[in-house]
Design a protein around this motif. Structure first.
Motif, short mmCIF file in Angstrom:
data_model
loop_
_atom_site.label_atom_id
_atom_site.label_comp_id
_atom_site.label_asym_id
_atom_site.label_seq_id
_atom_site.Cartn_x
_atom_site.Cartn_y
_atom_site.Cartn_z
N PRO A 61 0.82 -1.20 0.00
CA PRO A 61 0.00 0.00 0.00
C PRO A 61 0.85 1.25 0.00
CG PRO A 61 0.16 -0.85 2.23
CD PRO A 61 0.88 -1.84 1.35
N GLU A 62 0.26 2.35 -0.43
CA GLU A 62 0.98 3.62 -0.41
C GLU A 62 0.89 4.22 1.00
OE1 GLU A 62 3.43 5.86 -1.08
OE2 GLU A 62 2.82 5.33 -3.12
N THR A 63 2.01 4.67 1.51
CA THR A 63 2.04 5.26 2.86
C THR A 63 2.64 6.66 2.87
OG1 THR A 63 4.22 4.30 3.35
CG2 THR A 63 2.28 2.97 3.92
N HIS A 64 3.21 7.12 1.75
CA HIS A 64 3.87 8.41 1.71
C HIS A 64 2.85 9.54 1.51
CE1 HIS A 64 8.00 6.50 0.53
NE2 HIS A 64 7.56 6.16 1.73
N LEU A 65 3.11 10.64 2.18
CA LEU A 65 2.11 11.71 2.26
C LEU A 65 1.77 12.33 0.91
CD1 LEU A 65 0.30 13.51 3.98
CD2 LEU A 65 2.26 15.05 4.28
N ILE A 66 2.77 12.66 0.10
CA ILE A 66 2.48 13.38 -1.13
C ILE A 66 1.62 12.56 -2.09
CG2 ILE A 66 3.54 14.32 -3.24
CD1 ILE A 66 5.65 15.63 -1.47
N PRO A 67 1.96 11.30 -2.41
CA PRO A 67 1.06 10.54 -3.29
C PRO A 67 -0.31 10.28 -2.68
CG PRO A 67 2.85 9.16 -2.48
CD PRO A 67 3.20 10.56 -2.13
N LEU A 68 -0.37 10.09 -1.36
CA LEU A 68 -1.68 9.90 -0.72
C LEU A 68 -2.53 11.17 -0.85
CD1 LEU A 68 -0.73 8.02 2.58
CD2 LEU A 68 -1.94 7.08 0.60
N THR A 69 -1.90 12.32 -0.67
CA THR A 69 -2.63 13.58 -0.78
C THR A 69 -3.10 13.82 -2.20
OG1 THR A 69 -1.24 14.47 1.00
CG2 THR A 69 -2.52 16.05 -0.27
N LEU B 18 -7.50 13.66 -6.30
CA LEU B 18 -8.02 13.11 -7.55
C LEU B 18 -9.25 12.24 -7.35
CD1 LEU B 18 -4.65 12.11 -9.31
CD2 LEU B 18 -6.07 14.14 -9.74
N GLY B 19 -9.67 12.06 -6.11
CA GLY B 19 -10.85 11.24 -5.81
C GLY B 19 -10.60 9.76 -5.93
N ARG B 20 -9.35 9.34 -5.85
CA ARG B 20 -9.00 7.92 -5.99
C ARG B 20 -8.97 7.20 -4.65
NH1 ARG B 20 -3.97 8.51 -10.30
NH2 ARG B 20 -5.24 9.21 -12.09
N ARG B 21 -9.13 7.94 -3.57
CA ARG B 21 -9.11 7.33 -2.24
C ARG B 21 -10.01 8.17 -1.33
NH1 ARG B 21 -5.17 6.05 0.50
NH2 ARG B 21 -5.95 6.87 2.45
N PRO B 22 -10.39 7.61 -0.18
CA PRO B 22 -11.18 8.40 0.77
C PRO B 22 -10.36 9.56 1.32
CG PRO B 22 -11.32 6.04 1.26
CD PRO B 22 -10.23 6.22 0.24
N HIS C 153 -0.36 7.60 -14.95
CA HIS C 153 -0.28 6.20 -14.58
C HIS C 153 -1.31 5.88 -13.49
CE1 HIS C 153 3.67 7.09 -16.32
NE2 HIS C 153 3.77 5.81 -16.60
N PRO C 154 -2.60 5.92 -13.85
CA PRO C 154 -3.65 5.71 -12.85
C PRO C 154 -3.57 4.35 -12.15
CG PRO C 154 -4.56 5.60 -15.06
CD PRO C 154 -3.15 6.13 -15.18
N ASN C 155 -2.96 3.38 -12.81
CA ASN C 155 -2.78 2.04 -12.21
C ASN C 155 -1.33 1.78 -11.85
OD1 ASN C 155 -5.57 1.30 -12.57
ND2 ASN C 155 -5.12 1.05 -14.75
N GLY C 156 -0.55 2.82 -11.70
CA GLY C 156 0.85 2.65 -11.38
C GLY C 156 1.59 1.99 -12.54
N TYR C 157 2.44 1.03 -12.17
CA TYR C 157 3.22 0.33 -13.20
C TYR C 157 2.44 -0.81 -13.85
CZ TYR C 157 7.56 2.74 -12.08
OH TYR C 157 8.54 3.69 -11.92
N GLU C 158 1.25 -1.08 -13.35
CA GLU C 158 0.43 -2.12 -13.97
C GLU C 158 -0.25 -1.58 -15.22
OE1 GLU C 158 -2.29 -3.66 -11.13
OE2 GLU C 158 -0.73 -4.49 -9.85
N VAL C 159 -0.13 -2.31 -16.32
CA VAL C 159 -0.70 -1.88 -17.59
C VAL C 159 -2.15 -2.34 -17.67
CG1 VAL C 159 -0.54 -2.02 -20.09
CG2 VAL C 159 1.54 -1.98 -18.69
#
Length: 328
Positions: free
Chosen positions: A187-195, A200-204, A322-328
Motif C-alpha cells: 500500500p501507499e504510505t507516503h504523504l504526497i502521493p496519498l494527498t 483526484l478522488g481515488r481514495r477516501p 499512470h492511474p494504475n501505477g506500473y500495472e498496464v
C-alpha cells in the motif's frame, strides 16, 4: 563504469538506475520484486530476480562482476510496520545487507553506496537542521536496522577496505521529470502521493496523523527531497569513496508541514483535498530537517527541484498518467 543496483525496481532505486544510465554507465539490477516492479527497470538493463536472503543466489550475481560499485536499496522501509513487526524488520534488513556485503568482500568489490535514513535521528526532538554529527537515536526498529547496517559497513571498511557511502536521506518524493519513473507503493504510505490521490478522488479522505505536535501548525514537519535530486547525490557520492568512506545527510534543508503539503497539492492540482485528523503514529518525530552542508561542500551537489510545488507537480503528472501505477 559498471554498477550493480539492489532494489533497482523500487522507487528510489529505479530513479538512481536512470541517473546512472543518463551518465553513460552500465547497470545491472537485482530485486526480488516484493515491493518493486519489473516495469520500473528500463528496457535493456540486465535484471536478476533474486532475494538477498538467499546468500548463494546473491553471491552468484555478485560474482558476475567486475563491478565499479554496488548500490544497495533493497529493504523493508515502513516505520509504522516496523513498530508492529520489529523482529522481522531487524532480521530481514540486517541479514540481506550482511549477505550482500559478504559477497562484495569475497568478490573484491571496492565501493558500496548504502541507502540509509533520517530515521536514525528519530529519537531527539530538534528544531534545527540535523547534521551527520547529531546523536544517533533511532525512534523505530526500521531506523535501528539501518544503523546496524552502517556498523557492518564500518567494519567492512576497517578490515577489508570496502569503501562505503552511507546516505541518510529524508523524505524522497516526486517523480522523474521526463515521466520515465514514479512512485508506486502497495500500500501507499507516503504523504504526497496519498494527498494527490485524495485530491483526484481515488481514495477516501486523507488521514492526517497528529495535529498536536509542537510545530507551527500542529502537524509534522519533514524535509522533502525530489527523487531525481536524490539520485544525483548517489552518483556524486560514488566519486567520493575511492580512498575513504563517507556519511552524508541528504535533504533540501527546508521543512514543510503536513498541512503545507496539502495546500501545495491544492495549488498545483486546482482541486480540494479532503482530509481528517487522526491520532499520532507511534515512532513519528515532530520534525526532521536535514543539514546537507557536508554533501554540498564535498560534491558540489545542489537540489534542482527544491521547491515543494515543483516536487508535487512531477508526482501529480506521473500519477495522472499512470492511474494504475506500473500495472498496464
Amino acid at each position: 563504469m559498471r554498477y550493480l543496483v539492489t532494489g533497482g525496481a523500487g522507487f528510489v532505486g529505479s530513479h538512481v538506475v536512470l541517473a546512472l544510465l543518463d551518465a553513460g554507465h552500465e547497470v545491472v539490477v537485482l530485486d526480488n520484486l516484493s515491493t518493486g516492479y519489473r516495469a520500473a527497470v528500463p528496457a535493456g538493463v540486465a535484471f536478476h530476480k533474486v532475494d538477498l536472503l538467499d546468500y548463494q543466489a546473491t553471491a552468484e550475481v555478485v560474482a558476475q562482476g567486475p563491478w565499479d560499485g554496488v548500490l544497495h536499496f533493497a529493504a523493508l522501509s515502513l516505520v509504522g510496520d516496523s513498530m508492529r513487526e520489529p523482529l522481522r524488520y531487524l532480521r530481514q534488513n540486517y541479514l540481506t545487507a550482511l549477505n550482500l556485503v559478504q559477497a562484495c568482500v569475497e568478490q573484491g568489490v571496492k565501493k558500496i553506496i548504502f541507502s540509509s535514513t533520517a530515521a536514525l535521528f528519530g529519537g531527539p526532538e530538534r528544531l534545527d537542521p540535523i547534521p551527520e554529527t547529531a546523536p544517533v537515536q533511532p525512534g523505530s526498529p526500521y531506523g535501528e536496522s539501518k544503523f546496524m547496517i552502517e556498523r557492518v559497513l564500518h567494519w567492512a571498511d576497517s578490515i577489508y577496505g570496502l569503501r562505503s557511502a552511507c546516505l541518510r536521506y529524508f523524505n524522497a518524493a516526486g517523480a522523474d521529470p521526463e515521466g520515465r519513473a514514479g512512485e508506486d507503493h502497495r500500500p501507499e504510505t507516503h504523504l504526497i502521493p496519498l494527498t494527490i490521490d485524495a485530491a483526484l478522488g481515488r481514495r477516501p479522505a486523507l488521514k492526517l496523523f497528529g495535529t498536536d505536535y509542537p510545530t507551527r501548525d500542529g502537524s509534522c514537519i519533514r524535509d522533502y527531497i525530489h527523487v531525481t535530486d536524490l539520485a544525483d547525490a548517489h552518483v556524486r557520492a560514488l566519486g567520493q569513496i575511492d580512498h575513504r568512506s563517507v556519511t552524508y545527510n541528504i535533504g533540501n534543508g527546508q521543512g514543510y508541514s503536513n498541512l503545507e503539503v496539502i495546500r501545495s497539492v491544492e495549488r498545483v492540482s486546482g482541486r480540494k483535498v479532503p482530509w481528517e485528523a487522526a491520532p499520532r503514529r507511534q515512532g513519528d518525530p515532530s520534525l526532521l530537517v536535514a543539514d546537507s552542508t557536508t554533501l554540498r561542500k564535498e560534491t558540489g551537489w545542489e537540489p534542482r527541484f527544491g521547491d515543494l510545488d515543483r516536487i508535487v507537480e512531477t508526482a501529480l503528472r506521473w500519477r495522472e498518467s499512470h492511474p494504475n501505477g506500473y500495472e498496464v
